[in-house]
Scaffold this motif. Structure first.
Motif, mmCIF file in Angstrom:
data_model
loop_
_atom_site.group_PDB
_atom_site.id
_atom_site.type_symbol
_atom_site.label_atom_id
_atom_site.label_comp_id
_atom_site.label_asym_id
_atom_site.label_seq_id
_atom_site.Cartn_x
_atom_site.Cartn_y
_atom_site.Cartn_z
ATOM 1 N N GLU A 153 -18.572 53.516 61.756
ATOM 2 C CA GLU A 153 -17.704 52.619 62.518
ATOM 3 C C GLU A 153 -17.593 51.263 61.811
ATOM 4 O O GLU A 153 -16.495 50.748 61.602
ATOM 5 N N HIS A 154 -18.716 50.700 61.441
ATOM 6 C CA HIS A 154 -18.660 49.373 60.848
ATOM 7 C C HIS A 154 -18.357 49.412 59.356
ATOM 8 O O HIS A 154 -17.848 48.430 58.815
ATOM 9 N N GLY A 155 -18.666 50.549 58.724
ATOM 10 C CA GLY A 155 -18.298 50.698 57.325
ATOM 11 C C GLY A 155 -16.802 50.592 57.135
ATOM 12 O O GLY A 155 -16.305 50.119 56.109
ATOM 13 N N GLN A 156 -16.038 51.027 58.144
ATOM 14 C CA GLN A 156 -14.579 50.930 58.048
ATOM 15 C C GLN A 156 -14.095 49.500 58.185
ATOM 16 O O GLN A 156 -13.093 49.103 57.613
ATOM 17 N N ARG A 157 -14.813 48.691 58.955
ATOM 18 C CA ARG A 157 -14.358 47.315 59.169
ATOM 19 C C ARG A 157 -14.973 46.341 58.174
ATOM 20 O O ARG A 157 -14.400 45.301 57.893
ATOM 21 N N TYR A 158 -16.156 46.666 57.727
ATOM 22 C CA TYR A 158 -16.871 45.729 56.860
ATOM 23 C C TYR A 158 -16.141 45.592 55.531
ATOM 24 O O TYR A 158 -15.854 46.596 54.874
ATOM 25 N N PRO A 159 -15.839 44.373 55.109
ATOM 26 C CA PRO A 159 -15.009 44.173 53.907
ATOM 27 C C PRO A 159 -15.588 44.836 52.654
ATOM 28 O O PRO A 159 -14.840 45.293 51.794
ATOM 29 N N GLY A 160 -16.898 44.909 52.534
ATOM 30 C CA GLY A 160 -17.492 45.488 51.328
ATOM 31 C C GLY A 160 -17.574 47.004 51.350
ATOM 32 O O GLY A 160 -18.020 47.606 50.371
ATOM 33 N N GLY A 161 -17.192 47.628 52.449
ATOM 34 C CA GLY A 161 -17.231 49.082 52.527
ATOM 35 C C GLY A 161 -18.564 49.615 52.997
ATOM 36 O O GLY A 161 -19.549 48.889 53.130
ATOM 37 N N LYS A 162 -18.566 50.942 53.228
ATOM 38 C CA LYS A 162 -19.689 51.575 53.905
ATOM 39 C C LYS A 162 -20.995 51.516 53.101
ATOM 40 O O LYS A 162 -22.052 51.208 53.655
ATOM 41 N N GLU A 163 -20.940 51.815 51.804
ATOM 42 C CA GLU A 163 -22.204 51.865 51.057
ATOM 43 C C GLU A 163 -22.840 50.485 50.904
ATOM 44 O O GLU A 163 -24.058 50.348 50.974
ATOM 45 N N LEU A 164 -22.005 49.474 50.700
ATOM 46 C CA LEU A 164 -22.577 48.127 50.621
ATOM 47 C C LEU A 164 -23.188 47.754 51.969
ATOM 48 O O LEU A 164 -24.259 47.157 52.039
#
Ligand code: HEM
Lengths: 220, 543, 234
Positions: free
Chosen positions: B303-314
């Motif tokens: 869920e937050h990997g999609q919103r987080y500017p650096g992406g899911k793995e970061l």
């Protein structure tokens, strides 16, 4: 007794000083006042709301009525009062780990002070000379010293942001809002009840009352 | 003179994380003592087989590594049942006497982590005499060198390691049988299908049958571990694992932080029971079974990997402070470009070089948390020298979300961290069959060793994992392990800081769920070999 | 003066307690004071919540002075190690001696906002006005307190019992308490706002922000804010 009020712990320590060296302590405190750099360690630790050192000359115990006997003491005394965040161990340990020489400077002239390293004799020294508080009041039990300092910054920044963006474009508003959050990225910690440091029956019962919403009568 | 430890007197699990020495599988077994004399005879039998910290290899002072290791520890009740004199018993620390269950309020074991949800063996511990845990025994199996690097060969070697664990376990049961009821094995560990097992099995997470250093959330684990004086096989590992000095160098920590009877960082012997021979070269061990809510983790990260500017793995890396794939510390690899550089260096490095790339770093260049957030797992648990920091500005007009090193404020830059370190042992348990679900049986058995449970482990758990004031984060907890609030009204969050000089906004992780829950545990004492022999002989005598 | 740091004041009061006994309770005055103060802990909140401008304060009873110290190792001790001729009585003479107070003292220590005047008297008058009953209930056992009849008398009496601080360290800040409390309220509210509004389109964010500023009324100190001594958030 109750040494704890929310996130603050009340420490009182009384230690003897030879009456003829009391002036040395006063001098050290005076120097500390003149040179704020001496307090850098304390400021960096950032665990204290307010603290004070009081030196009572051996003939300076308050005398307020003719019927009160005058004290005749061998020593003068130093009183230390602190309002700190965290448990006793955390506080005392943080001080001996981080600023042992600062502690020694303030206590050095106290009779048979044990020095802050090693830890165990120092713990004992403080423990046996500590006076327990009977009633401790804290105007903001949920806030630490860090929180009080942060809060001032948050409020000021928020007001500045508000007035600077009233007439801004949407883009500019968004940019400045990002800046606001970035400026405050270390000031947004929640203020909930403290982790449990005391297992005394009184504190346990108090937590129970908190959970039941009985403190301040603010149930929800 | 370099510091010397009596390696043959110290149990092997204290100085070695066996997983790193090709022991990918282990079994933990617990016993109840029914009869003191037979209990001591049992301890005597085990002691003859206990694995010490001796150097492995060929040479005059060395021994070959055993096919299976054996190590022993006792909790407070156990020492009592072995008839240690009362005067010795009262010398143990109060939290050890009380036990982990009793310390639940301090440890934040509440809600789904509360003792009523623990595995039956831990729920029943310290309730009735017959169900009390007394003795801990661990058996690790050595993996033979595979014939070649092909998965089939590696798999065969892993199976051999497991077979060796079985062999050790059979031996252990024979010792139990020999005492004719004087010692009873305690079952009650939840297994993969909800069944109750007689032991707790752990093993490295396998990928295509090959053991990895991953845990169930997918992170690379087993890198950071304190290095202290006198451990011969850690001489190359001091940088990044010892203590950080003012001149930028690293030094091993004092042995007394991890072993009783040795001087510690405060230049004194840590508090210990008497006589000295009972305490010396022994230490305390914290055993914890931690369940990982894999489904919750995956959903939250998606869920937050999609919103987080650096992406899911970061984002995943921000939770821990290391990238999942190869364990790269984010202070060295904070964006795509720096990560690519790190990966290239890592590929090119030899074994020692790889280890240094992973472990040798500080937070000195990241005092504001723009790379590694203040609530990341490894920054909270071992902040290195980063707590000697301050905001240079109190004037709100000039505050900009930056912190800097408060140079010279403390006696030594790591002052607040050096006495909070814990040795880390243990392995993952269980298998994840369905990554969308939390239930099942998968997590980590973590064992931490230290000289003072209260000052080291409990402090970290309480003040740094479940609270954030030392990090200027108020009540915000450590992201991965924090006992995040279950209440609508007081949701937990964490702030992922950004570079103060950037144009970004910090990302706030809202309504953090509990990723990890406690399923049991206890405090143990790991005696030296000398102390084991004395306990077995009943000769511990503080008079 | 050491009591002042900016607008904050360190008040240290030692009021001598009379040696009397309350016969029907079999309790000494000093122990009675102690038990009344302990009783305050059982109230829903401290009486001190009503005293304006109190950041933090404490009460206890000083029974005697204490002299725990290092067991050995003083200068004569060290000399004794080097020079066996230093006699043992000299070494032991350096160990701390017992001191005995003739009265027990009620200790009241407070950290308060006094403002630029640096005068503690207005604070003490405020205390008298807010909690006179509680003040009398404990101070009545102290020497000289019978003469206190009003707020001015109380302020004067307490100042006679007060001791100067040599060093007062203000680790938080010296703003008026209502300012501090309002700021804390705003901090908590804004943290929530930041979470709830993360990722919203700018127009919505802007609207919500305006509503937020209205709701928190940053210039109104009286309300909404945190009440002094509050353990639980609204
Ligand atoms: C399910 C629970 C846990 C998971 C998934 C987990 C995972 C990890 C990972 C991925 C790392 C980074 C790799 C490394 O540096 O070795 C790490 C490091 C570490 N963890 Fe945990 N951990 C867990 C529980 C704990 C607990 C309960 C503690 C102790 C209170 C702990 C103490 C440490 C320490 C000391 C390090 C090394 C930090 C350093 O020296 O930089 N972990 N953990």
């Amino acid at each position: 007794m109750s040494n704890i009020a929310g996130k603050a712990y009340a420490m009182n320590v009384i230690t003897p000083i030879r009456w003829y060296t009391a002036w040395l302590n006063k001098l050290i405190f005076w120097v500390a006042l003149q040179r704020p750099a001496t307090l850098k360690g304390l400021i960096t630790l950032s665990l204290i709301h307010y603290a004070r050192w009081v030196i009572i000359g051996r003939d300076q115990f308050p005398h307020v009525h003719p019927s009160q006997p005058r004290e005749t003491l061998k020593y003068s005394y130093m009183l230390f009062f602190s309002n700190f965040n965290g448990s006793w161990d955390q506080y005392v340990d943080s001080f001996t780990f981080a600023i042992p020489s600062g502690l020694d400077m303030f206590w050095k002239w106290n009779v048979r002070y044990s020095k802050s390293v090693s830890l165990t004799p120092f713990h004992k020294y403080i423990r046996y000379n500590q006076l327990d508080t009977l009633h401790y009041y804290n105007a903001y039990p949920l806030a630490t010293s860090n929180d009080v300092k942060s809060a001032r910054i948050v409020k000021a920044k928020l007001l500045d942001f508000d007035s600077a963006t009233r007439d801004a474009s949407d883009d500019d508003f968004a940019k400045q809002y990002r800046t606001l959050l970035r400026d405050l990225q270390h000031d947004l910690g929640d203020m909930y009840p403290t982790p449990i440091v005391s297992m005394s029956a009184y504190q346990v019962e108090r937590r129970q009352r908190w959970h039941e919403g009985q403190l301040d009568g603010s149930k929800h | 003179m370099t510091y010397q430890l009596d390696l043959l007197d110290i149990q092997g699990n204290v100085l070695r994380a066996y997983g790193r020495f090709r022991y990918p599988a282990a079994r933990y077994v617990f016993f109840n003592i029914r009869d003191g004399a037979k209990g001591r005879a049992f301890v005597a039998a085990l002691t003859r087989r206990v694995t010490t910290a001796v150097q492995w290899g060929e040479g005059p002072d060395k021994l070959p590594p055993p096919e299976w290791t054996l190590n022993v520890a006792f909790n407070y009740q156990g020492l009592k049942e072995l008839d240690l004199p009362r005067e010795s018993l009262i010398g143990f620390s109060p939290e050890f006497v009380a036990g982990m269950k009793d310390r639940k309020d301090i440890l934040g074991d509440d809600g789904p982590s509360a003792p009523e949800h623990w595995d039956p063996i831990w729920q029943h511990n310290r309730e009735t005499r017959e169900h009390d845990v007394h003795i801990f025994v661990s058996i690790n199996g050595l993996m033979p060198l595979p014939k070649d690097a092909k998965p089939a060969a590696v798999q065969a070697a892993v199976n051999d390691a497991k077979a060796r664990v079985e062999a050790g376990y059979r031996w252990l049961l024979e010792q139990v049988a020999a005492q004719q009821g004087g010692v009873a094995l305690l079952g009650g560990h939840r297994g993969d299908n909800g069944e109750l097992l007689d032991y707790q099995d752990v093993q490295a997470v396998l990928e295509n049958g090959v053991p990895t250093s991953k845990e169930h959330f997918g992170y690379t684990d087993g890198i950071g571990d304190p290095v202290f004086e006198g451990v011969p096989y850690d001489a190359e590992r001091i940088n990044g694992r010892g203590k950080q000095l003012a001149n930028g160098q690293w030094a091993p920590l004092a042995a007394g932080e991890f072993l009783l009877g040795h001087t510690d960082e405060a230049l004194e012997y840590p508090p210990a029971p008497s006589p000295l021979l009972l305490a010396r070269n022994g230490t305390y061990m914290i055993y914890r079974k931690l369940h990982e809510n894999v489904g919750t983790f995956e959903r939250y990260l998606d869920e937050h990997g999609q919103r987080y500017p650096g992406g899911k793995e970061l984002l995943a890396a921000k939770f821990v402070g290391r990238w999942r794939d190869n364990g790269a510390p984010i202070v060295k690899a904070w964006d795509d470009a720096s990560k690519a550089r790190f990966d290239a260096d890592y590929k090119a490095a030899d074994g020692h070089g790889k280890d240094q790339l992973l472990s040798n770093f500080t937070y000195d260049e990241d005092m504001s948390g723009g790379r590694c957030p203040f609530s990341a797992h490894i920054r909270r648990i071992n902040p290195r020298a980063s707590l000697e920091f301050t905001r240079d500005e109190q004037d709100p007009a000039k505050v900009c979300g930056a912190f800097s090193v408060s140079e010279g404020a403390f006696d030594t830059p790591g002052a607040l961290a050096n006495r909070r370190r814990v040795l880390r042992r243990g392995l993952p348990y269980g298998t994840v069959k369905d990554r969308s679900r939390d239930d099942g049986n998968h997590g980590i058995i973590i064992m931490m060793l230290n000289a003072d449970i209260n000052r080291q482990f409990e402090f970290v758990q309480q003040q740094w994992i479940n609270y954030g004031n030392d990090f200027k984060a108020g009540n915000d907890k450590e992201i991965l392990l924090g006992n995040h609030s279950q209440s609508e009204h007081f949701p937990s969050k964490a702030v992922l800081q950004v570079d103060p000089a950037s144009d970004d906004a910090p990302y706030i992780l809202p309504r953090l769920p509990r990723f990890v829950e406690t399923r049991g545990g206890e405090y143990f004492f790991v005696p030296s070999l000398t102390a084991l022999r004395m306990i077995a002989a009943g000769t511990v005598d503080p008079t | 003066m050491g009591n002042l740091s900016g607008n904050a004041y360190a008040l240290t009061v030692l009021s001598p307690i009379k040696p009397g006994i309350i016969a029907d309770e079999q309790i000494a005055y000093a122990d009675k004071v102690r038990s009344i103060l302990q009783g305050w802990n059982g109230l829903p909140n401290s009486p001190m919540t009503a005293v304006p401008q109190t950041y933090l304060c404490r009460y206890f009873v000083l029974d005697n002075v204490y002299t725990e110290s290092q067991p050995g190792g003083s200068a004569p001790d060290t000399l004794n190690d080097w020079l066996p001729v230093v006699p043992d009585w000299l070494r032991r003479a350096a160990m701390p001696a017992h001191d005995q107070l003739k009265s027990r003292y009620l200790v009241f220590s407070a950290n308060v906002y006094v403002g630029p005047s640096g005068d503690i008297a207005p604070y003490l008058r405020g205390m008298w006005q807010a909690i006179r009953k509680e003040v009398e209930s404990i101070w009545q056992y102290c020497y000289g307190f019978d003469e206190v009849k009003d707020a001015d008398g109380f302020a004067a009496y307490i100042q006679r019992c007060a001791l100067p601080a040599s060093l007062f360290f203000v680790g938080s800040n010296d703003e008026p308490l209502p300012e501090q409390l309002k700021a804390l309220y705003i901090k908590q509210q804004f943290a929530r706002f930041a979470v709830d509004n993360q990722g919203l389109p700018t127009a919505t964010l802007r609207q919500n922000f305006q509503a937020f500023m209205k709701q928190i009324a940053p210039h109104e100190l009286a309300t909404p804010t945190w009440e002094p001594g509050k353990y639980r958030l609204p």
